[in-house]
Design a protein around this motif. Sequence first.
Motif, PDB file in Angstrom:
ATOM      1  N   MET A  52       0.823  -1.208   0.000  1.00  0.00           N
ATOM      2  CA  MET A  52       0.000   0.000   0.000  1.00  0.00           C
ATOM      3  C   MET A  52       0.862   1.265   0.000  1.00  0.00           C
ATOM      4  SD  MET A  52      -3.045  -0.863   2.619  1.00  0.00           S
ATOM      5  CE  MET A  52      -4.005  -2.357   2.511  1.00  0.00           C
ATOM      6  N   ASN A  55       2.290   1.660  -3.448  1.00  0.00           N
ATOM      7  CA  ASN A  55       1.214   2.101  -4.329  1.00  0.00           C
ATOM      8  C   ASN A  55       0.940   3.596  -4.141  1.00  0.00           C
ATOM      9  OD1 ASN A  55      -0.966   1.467  -6.242  1.00  0.00           O
ATOM     10  ND2 ASN A  55      -2.297   1.983  -4.525  1.00  0.00           N
ATOM     11  N   LEU A  67      -4.281  -1.092  -8.380  1.00  0.00           N
ATOM     12  CA  LEU A  67      -4.665  -1.712  -7.110  1.00  0.00           C
ATOM     13  C   LEU A  67      -5.884  -1.052  -6.486  1.00  0.00           C
ATOM     14  CD1 LEU A  67      -1.397  -2.522  -5.135  1.00  0.00           C
ATOM     15  CD2 LEU A  67      -2.985  -4.078  -6.226  1.00  0.00           C
ATOM     16  N   ARG A  68      -6.218   0.149  -6.917  1.00  0.00           N
ATOM     17  CA  ARG A  68      -7.321   0.881  -6.290  1.00  0.00           C
ATOM     18  C   ARG A  68      -8.222   1.562  -7.319  1.00  0.00           C
ATOM     19  NH1 ARG A  68      -7.877  -1.209  -1.374  1.00  0.00           N
ATOM     20  NH2 ARG A  68      -6.097  -0.870  -0.033  1.00  0.00           N
ATOM     21  N   ASP A  69      -8.375   0.951  -8.488  1.00  0.00           N
ATOM     22  CA  ASP A  69      -9.160   1.608  -9.532  1.00  0.00           C
ATOM     23  C   ASP A  69     -10.438   0.865  -9.930  1.00  0.00           C
ATOM     24  OD1 ASP A  69      -8.097  -0.528 -10.871  1.00  0.00           O
ATOM     25  OD2 ASP A  69      -7.159   0.632 -12.469  1.00  0.00           O
ATOM     26  N   ALA A  74      -7.896  -4.845  -8.417  1.00  0.00           N
ATOM     27  CA  ALA A  74      -8.283  -4.037  -7.253  1.00  0.00           C
ATOM     28  C   ALA A  74      -9.310  -4.767  -6.398  1.00  0.00           C
ATOM     29  CB  ALA A  74      -8.827  -2.692  -7.703  1.00  0.00           C
ATOM     30  N   SER A  78      -8.661  -5.897  -2.575  1.00  0.00           N
ATOM     31  CA  SER A  78      -9.567  -5.521  -1.489  1.00  0.00           C
ATOM     32  C   SER A  78     -10.080  -6.745  -0.744  1.00  0.00           C
ATOM     33  CB  SER A  78     -10.746  -4.710  -2.028  1.00  0.00           C
ATOM     34  OG  SER A  78     -10.344  -3.400  -2.313  1.00  0.00           O
ATOM     35  N   CYS A  81      -7.375  -7.902   1.546  1.00  0.00           N
ATOM     36  CA  CYS A  81      -7.287  -6.998   2.700  1.00  0.00           C
ATOM     37  C   CYS A  81      -8.424  -7.227   3.686  1.00  0.00           C
ATOM     38  CB  CYS A  81      -7.276  -5.543   2.236  1.00  0.00           C
ATOM     39  SG  CYS A  81      -5.751  -5.052   1.422  1.00  0.00           S
ATOM     40  N   GLU A 126     -11.935  -0.920   3.849  1.00  0.00           N
ATOM     41  CA  GLU A 126     -11.791  -1.889   2.762  1.00  0.00           C
ATOM     42  C   GLU A 126     -13.150  -2.351   2.233  1.00  0.00           C
ATOM     43  OE1 GLU A 126      -9.224  -2.644   1.004  1.00  0.00           O
ATOM     44  OE2 GLU A 126      -7.792  -1.576   2.262  1.00  0.00           O
ATOM     45  N   ARG A 129     -14.533   0.517   0.219  1.00  0.00           N
ATOM     46  CA  ARG A 129     -13.858   0.588  -1.081  1.00  0.00           C
ATOM     47  C   ARG A 129     -14.371  -0.505  -2.015  1.00  0.00           C
ATOM     48  NH1 ARG A 129      -9.030   3.089  -2.020  1.00  0.00           N
ATOM     49  NH2 ARG A 129      -8.579   3.042   0.202  1.00  0.00           N
ATOM     50  N   TYR A 133     -16.590  -0.202  -5.709  1.00  0.00           N
ATOM     51  CA  TYR A 133     -16.247  -0.771  -7.018  1.00  0.00           C
ATOM     52  C   TYR A 133     -17.471  -1.330  -7.718  1.00  0.00           C
ATOM     53  CZ  TYR A 133     -11.361  -0.735  -5.377  1.00  0.00           C
ATOM     54  OH  TYR A 133     -10.133  -0.370  -4.905  1.00  0.00           O
TER      55      TYR A 133
END
Length: 138
Positions: A52, A55, A67-69, A74, A78, A81, A126, A129, A133
């Motif tokens: 993280m 990133n 990783l976060r899109d 992603a 998540s 995590c 998490e 997030r 998505y």
Amino acid sequence: DTFYDGIVLQAVVATFGVFFLMAMIYKARIIRATPKFARIMVAIIAGLFGVMLINLVLALFGVNTHLRDGSPLAIGFSLVCIVVAALSFVLNFAEIEEGVRMGLPQRYSWTAAFGIVVGLVWLYLEILRLLSYFQGDD
């Protein structure tokens, strides 16, 4: 909640659902905090922190690691995590149980509470997030 209607309530309910599920699993002794489990969890958490952090630094320089899109990578990250955050509660519960068994003074109870709060916040973020998505771009 401004961007995705109802997502905050869903994340809160899911977070506390996971927390209470982990408490029941721990109480039933389905998962125990053995020394090997603790070592593995600390290594995984440290590894996730490193990923993280890398990133974040790459994102500051405009590099998209996906990783976060919202990509499948992603979503998988998540999910990993979320599982690790949920398993971290086993370590918290074992710490509390050990402290009580050893007669640790009550003034140290804040450290156990802090560990649980950190785990709850990490799990909530998490889950939030992950839910974001899956929200449609209407």
